[in-house]
Design a protein around this motif. Structure first.
Motif, mmCIF file in Angstrom:
data_model
loop_
_atom_site.group_PDB
_atom_site.id
_atom_site.type_symbol
_atom_site.label_atom_id
_atom_site.label_comp_id
_atom_site.label_asym_id
_atom_site.label_seq_id
_atom_site.Cartn_x
_atom_site.Cartn_y
_atom_site.Cartn_z
ATOM 1 N N UNK A 6 -37.542 44.038 -74.870
ATOM 2 C CA UNK A 6 -37.053 43.117 -75.995
ATOM 3 C C UNK A 6 -38.006 43.637 -77.329
ATOM 4 N N UNK A 7 -37.283 43.664 -78.214
ATOM 5 C CA UNK A 7 -38.037 44.300 -79.420
ATOM 6 C C UNK A 7 -38.974 43.096 -79.870
ATOM 7 N N UNK A 8 -38.589 41.753 -79.693
ATOM 8 C CA UNK A 8 -39.233 40.585 -79.946
ATOM 9 C C UNK A 8 -40.505 40.560 -78.914
ATOM 10 N N UNK A 9 -40.771 41.197 -78.001
ATOM 11 C CA UNK A 9 -41.928 41.112 -77.243
ATOM 12 C C UNK A 9 -41.658 40.216 -76.145
ATOM 13 N N UNK A 10 -40.360 39.624 -75.672
ATOM 14 C CA UNK A 10 -40.141 38.695 -74.635
ATOM 15 C C UNK A 10 -39.861 39.317 -73.168
#
Ligand code: SF4
Length: 358
Positions: free
Chosen positions: A262-266
């Motif tokens: 996930x690009x958001x780091x999830x």
């Protein structure tokens, strides 16, 4: 060539280094992974693997004496390690139905050359076993969990699964240090594909890795149809619209999942696309059934009986030679050759998945 002192320490089973070049098959693929099915029984009846209609209450599963003993399993594992295996996965049926599994794990974990010891389970018995498994030397677990929708989960486990028990099993495995846990989800169009985003949402940020598996024509009785397959690229697009993703490289050659984060780091998710993007090219997996048949492909239509030589005095060299000759001749690449016609009409009588684990 290294000095003898160091080589002897590093090499399992005291074999000269030149004998430890991984054995490669007819397509140049090294033998690295051995999947060991401990028993053919399961406490679920997932329709894509063990439909109730076929595997009903009267069905005769393997008797104790038909199954390999732990000593026999260890002998096969040791021989496979001599030929290059470094990753061992315990599977079933449902391996946690084997109450003594801890002692087998201890013995496999103690084999020189085992770098990765994993187990695949449906999670129903995991909460009560996780600590024991970790203590015995297990490195990590993979849990099959097809949906967080209670009704969908129930129907996809053949009416036998308890979602809360599986989720608490995952929690227990996390606490026991058996993570990051891989969560395997078999995706079937019109069955659970509408519940995937909720499942992904649940595991985002948990450190565990959801892997979405294209529905496969394993075995002969799951009624597989190409129009029930949701291609991974479609899922990738759908998920990417909700949470932007970017690809990440393989952890090792032969890894089955295509990894994304996930690009958001999830965290990370994976796609196992045996139908639309086959990965036979670097498949390094052999499979041992509970009754001692060795298969060189998930879709094999025949295996080699190791139980007979094991119970008729074959020594370790003979056992290793049998395994080596099987692998050297191996040329399986079913998923690359699969056509919907071939698969839908079950032209080939294939080994059932529950007998060798996915
Ligand atoms: S179809 Fe057979 S050869 Fe191909 S990746 Fe699967 S198990 Fe390996």
């Amino acid at each position: 060539m290294h000095n003898s002192q160091m080589t002897t320490e590093l090499l399992p089973n005291d074999l000269p280094a030149e004998m430890l070049q991984p054995t490669v098959d007819a397509l140049g693929r090294p033998l690295r992974d051995l999947r060991i099915s401990l028993l053919d029984q399961c406490n679920f009846r997932c329709p894509y693997c063990m439909p109730e209609a076929e595997f009903h209450s009267e069905y005769e599963f393997l008797k104790r004496q038909q199954r390999l003993t732990y000593d026999e399993i260890i002998r096969v594992a040791a021989a496979a390690i001599d030929l290059g295996v470094s990753k061992i996965r315990l599977t079933g049926g449902e391996p946690l139905l084997d109450k003594n599994i801890g002692s087998l794990i201890e013995r496999i974990a103690a084999l020189p050359g085992v770098q990765d010891l994993a187990l695949t389970t449906n999670g129903m018995l995991l909460a009560g076993a996780a600590e024991k498994l970790a203590h015995a030397g297990l490195h990590r677990v993979t849990v099959s969990l097809d949906s967080l929708d209670k009704d969908v989960f129930r129907s996809m486990s053949g009416g036998r699964g308890d979602l809360d028990k599986v989720l608490s099993g995952i929690k227990a495995a996390e606490s026991a240090g058996l993570g990051p846990i891989k969560i395997n989800v078999v995706v079937q169009k019109g069955v659970n594909d509408h519940t995937l985003l909720d499942l992904l949402e649940y595991f985002r940020g948990s450190g565990n890795i959801v892997r979405l598996i294209e529905f496969m024509d394993v075995g002969n009785c799951n009624g597989w149809r190409m129009n029930q397959v949701v291609p991974s690229r479609d899922l990738l697009e759908k998920i990417g619209q909700r949470w932007p993703l970017r690809p990440v490289g393989k952890n090792y050659a032969g890894e089955v999942a295509r990894r994304y984060e996930y690009v958001d780091g999830a965290g990370e998710i994976g796609f196992i696309s045996s139908v639309t993007e086959p990965f036979c090219g670097d498949c390094s997996r052999a499979r041992l059934s509970a009754d001692g048949m060795l298969y060189t492909c998930l879709f094999a239509n025949q295996g080699t009986d190791l139980r007979e030589p094991l119970r008729n005095g074959a020594d370790d060299d003979e056992l290793r030679d049998i395994l080596s000759s099987i692998w050297l001749q191996r040329a399986d690449r079913y998923s690359e050759l699969r056509t919907p016609e071939l698969a839908e009409h079950h032209v080939l009588k294939k080994v059932e998945m529950y007998r060798i684990g996915g």
